[in-house]
Design a protein around this motif. Sequence first.
Motif, PDB file in Angstrom:
ATOM      1  N   ASN A   1      15.346 -14.133  13.344  1.00  0.00           N
ATOM      2  CA  ASN A   1      14.133 -13.203  13.739  1.00  0.00           C
ATOM      3  C   ASN A   1      12.995 -14.242  14.080  1.00  0.00           C
ATOM      4  O   ASN A   1      12.695 -15.251  13.418  1.00  0.00           O
ATOM      5  CB  ASN A   1      13.774 -12.481  12.646  1.00  0.00           C
ATOM      6  CG  ASN A   1      14.319 -11.224  12.688  1.00  0.00           C
ATOM      7  OD1 ASN A   1      13.953 -10.445  13.828  1.00  0.00           O
ATOM      8  ND2 ASN A   1      14.675 -10.651  11.719  1.00  0.00           N
ATOM      9  N   GLY A   2      12.261 -13.874  15.216  1.00  0.00           N
ATOM     10  CA  GLY A   2      11.099 -14.522  15.539  1.00  0.00           C
ATOM     11  C   GLY A   2      11.429 -15.942  16.413  1.00  0.00           C
ATOM     12  O   GLY A   2      10.313 -16.555  16.847  1.00  0.00           O
ATOM     13  N   ALA A   3      12.581 -16.081  16.680  1.00  0.00           N
ATOM     14  CA  ALA A   3      13.047 -17.155  17.485  1.00  0.00           C
ATOM     15  C   ALA A   3      12.351 -17.007  18.920  1.00  0.00           C
ATOM     16  O   ALA A   3      12.335 -18.208  19.676  1.00  0.00           O
ATOM     17  CB  ALA A   3      14.770 -17.201  17.655  1.00  0.00           C
ATOM     18  N   GLY A   4      12.054 -15.791  19.530  1.00  0.00           N
ATOM     19  CA  GLY A   4      11.652 -15.635  20.807  1.00  0.00           C
ATOM     20  C   GLY A   4      12.501 -14.868  21.660  1.00  0.00           C
ATOM     21  O   GLY A   4      12.243 -14.819  23.088  1.00  0.00           O
ATOM     22  N   LYS A   5      13.648 -14.284  21.177  1.00  0.00           N
ATOM     23  CA  LYS A   5      14.438 -13.502  21.951  1.00  0.00           C
ATOM     24  C   LYS A   5      13.872 -12.296  22.868  1.00  0.00           C
ATOM     25  O   LYS A   5      14.146 -12.399  24.095  1.00  0.00           O
ATOM     26  CB  LYS A   5      15.652 -13.052  21.287  1.00  0.00           C
ATOM     27  CG  LYS A   5      16.522 -13.922  20.606  1.00  0.00           C
ATOM     28  CD  LYS A   5      17.622 -13.424  19.721  1.00  0.00           C
ATOM     29  CE  LYS A   5      17.192 -12.549  18.378  1.00  0.00           C
ATOM     30  NZ  LYS A   5      16.500 -13.149  17.359  1.00  0.00           N
ATOM     31  N   SER A   6      13.128 -11.560  22.135  1.00  0.00           N
ATOM     32  CA  SER A   6      12.583 -10.252  23.055  1.00  0.00           C
ATOM     33  C   SER A   6      11.453 -10.871  23.997  1.00  0.00           C
ATOM     34  O   SER A   6      11.400 -10.419  24.918  1.00  0.00           O
ATOM     35  CB  SER A   6      11.788  -9.533  21.745  1.00  0.00           C
ATOM     36  OG  SER A   6      12.902  -8.972  20.938  1.00  0.00           O
ATOM     37  N   THR A   7      10.788 -12.052  23.483  1.00  0.00           N
ATOM     38  CA  THR A   7       9.741 -12.329  24.394  1.00  0.00           C
ATOM     39  C   THR A   7      10.238 -13.004  25.725  1.00  0.00           C
ATOM     40  O   THR A   7       9.942 -12.786  26.791  1.00  0.00           O
ATOM     41  CB  THR A   7       9.015 -13.449  23.820  1.00  0.00           C
ATOM     42  OG1 THR A   7       8.413 -12.879  22.424  1.00  0.00           O
ATOM     43  CG2 THR A   7       7.777 -14.035  24.643  1.00  0.00           C
ATOM     44  N   PHE A   8      11.563 -13.459  25.557  1.00  0.00           N
ATOM     45  CA  PHE A   8      12.269 -14.134  26.873  1.00  0.00           C
ATOM     46  C   PHE A   8      12.636 -12.932  27.456  1.00  0.00           C
ATOM     47  O   PHE A   8      12.545 -12.910  28.609  1.00  0.00           O
ATOM     48  CB  PHE A   8      13.435 -14.890  26.293  1.00  0.00           C
ATOM     49  CG  PHE A   8      14.513 -15.077  27.366  1.00  0.00           C
ATOM     50  CD1 PHE A   8      13.976 -15.713  28.414  1.00  0.00           C
ATOM     51  CD2 PHE A   8      15.645 -14.972  26.976  1.00  0.00           C
ATOM     52  CE1 PHE A   8      15.183 -16.136  29.562  1.00  0.00           C
ATOM     53  CE2 PHE A   8      16.673 -15.307  28.094  1.00  0.00           C
ATOM     54  CZ  PHE A   8      16.328 -15.700  29.070  1.00  0.00           C
TER      55      PHE A   8
HETATM   56  P1  ADP Z   1      12.759 -12.507  18.490  1.00  0.00           P
HETATM   57  O1  ADP Z   1      13.183 -11.417  19.335  1.00  0.00           O
HETATM   58  O2  ADP Z   1      13.898 -13.477  18.545  1.00  0.00           O
HETATM   59  O3  ADP Z   1      12.996 -11.767  17.000  1.00  0.00           O
HETATM   60  P2  ADP Z   1      10.087 -12.357  19.262  1.00  0.00           P
HETATM   61  O4  ADP Z   1      10.084 -12.714  20.866  1.00  0.00           O
HETATM   62  O5  ADP Z   1      10.106 -11.156  18.949  1.00  0.00           O
HETATM   63  O6  ADP Z   1      11.371 -12.939  18.826  1.00  0.00           O
HETATM   64  O7  ADP Z   1       9.038 -13.253  18.609  1.00  0.00           O
HETATM   65  C1  ADP Z   1       8.698 -14.397  18.833  1.00  0.00           C
HETATM   66  C2  ADP Z   1       7.498 -14.743  17.936  1.00  0.00           C
HETATM   67  O8  ADP Z   1       6.383 -14.157  18.780  1.00  0.00           O
HETATM   68  C3  ADP Z   1       7.467 -14.444  16.645  1.00  0.00           C
HETATM   69  O9  ADP Z   1       6.666 -15.323  15.954  1.00  0.00           O
HETATM   70  C4  ADP Z   1       6.862 -13.199  16.796  1.00  0.00           C
HETATM   71  O10 ADP Z   1       5.965 -12.759  15.339  1.00  0.00           O
HETATM   72  C5  ADP Z   1       5.680 -13.160  17.734  1.00  0.00           C
HETATM   73  N1  ADP Z   1       5.485 -12.209  18.447  1.00  0.00           N
HETATM   74  C6  ADP Z   1       6.086 -11.256  19.289  1.00  0.00           C
HETATM   75  N2  ADP Z   1       5.627 -10.268  19.641  1.00  0.00           N
HETATM   76  C7  ADP Z   1       4.273 -10.489  19.560  1.00  0.00           C
HETATM   77  C8  ADP Z   1       2.973 -10.029  19.928  1.00  0.00           C
HETATM   78  N3  ADP Z   1       2.984  -8.866  20.681  1.00  0.00           N
HETATM   79  N4  ADP Z   1       1.829 -10.520  19.509  1.00  0.00           N
HETATM   80  C9  ADP Z   1       1.846 -11.648  18.905  1.00  0.00           C
HETATM   81  N5  ADP Z   1       2.854 -12.275  18.267  1.00  0.00           N
HETATM   82  C10 ADP Z   1       4.168 -11.733  18.812  1.00  0.00           C
END
Ligand code: ADP
Length: 228
Positions: free
Chosen positions: A39-46
């Motif tokens: 969790n928090g690795a950056g998967k969704s952001t990518f």
């Molecule tokens: P994963 O999908 O691997 O759990 P995310 O891409 O959701 O990872 O999150 C990567 C990092 O960015 C985490 O530290 C998360 O808390 C942070 N994050 C995700 N979305 C937001 C947002 N909208 N605003 C600020 N931080 C975010």
Amino acid sequence: AAVIEVEDLHYTYRDGTRALQGLSLSIPAGSRVALLGPNGAGKSTFLLHLNGLYLPQRGKVRVMGQEVNARTAREIKSRVGLVFQDPDDQVFSSTVGEDVAFGPVNMGLSATEVERRVQEALAAVQMEAYRDKPPYHLSYGQKKRVAIAGVLAMGPEIIVLDEPMAYLDPQGKDTLLDILDRLHRRGATILVATHDVDMAASWADRVIIIKNGRTLAQGDPSLLVQED
Ligand code: ADP
Ligand code: ADP
């Protein structure tokens, strides 16, 4: 050839969270890729970069040879289907059929072609019987299948799913795996973000592990045995 190439991708949220810090990876055409990471690795952001919802702040994302930027984002969106983790973020029309038609209508396709695609997509996820029903009456797993049908109806060459197995019961998981297999046999490249190492090991033919916004490892699923 690679259908997705990522080079030194960085993304920092407004609050200063450095979600991606030099991510680099490559995804071969026709592969079944599991993207793993805590969790928090950056998967969704990518994943949000793959269909132009987020634009690279630094580094490059190339989808089928085309660089993702403000000018190309719209076109790339129709070639990469993104299925969100929560179907309630994606399914919003008053009937299942309208929901699945939304993408094709938006693409400017003819009524005949829209109809053909809606029928085919609903058949692919075995939801034809629900066409005229409102999505809010459906179970979570059924809504998920409607979200997938909406993506399929746009005819994407690449299908990306964020935690597709989350909250599904064992039967829902089996149905989803069948759907993914069928799409893969038709030639789609499929990328799945998951926490589920067992699913990754049994389903994927390629594995990418990310942590702290960087690539830890990528390659054959056998590399999972060496993890931890
Ligand atoms: P994963 O999908 O691997 O759990 P995310 O891409 O959701 O990872 O999150 C990567 C990092 O960015 C985490 O530290 C998360 O808390 C942070 N994050 C995700 N979305 C937001 C947002 N909208 N605003 C600020 N931080 C975010
Ligand atoms: P995942 O199961 O994909 O790892 P997360 O639990 O990291 O999902 O995040 C769930 C949702 O909350 C995501 O849409 C993510 O963008 C958002 N999110 C995560 N961390 C933050 C944050 N620090 N600020 C705002 N939104 C966040």
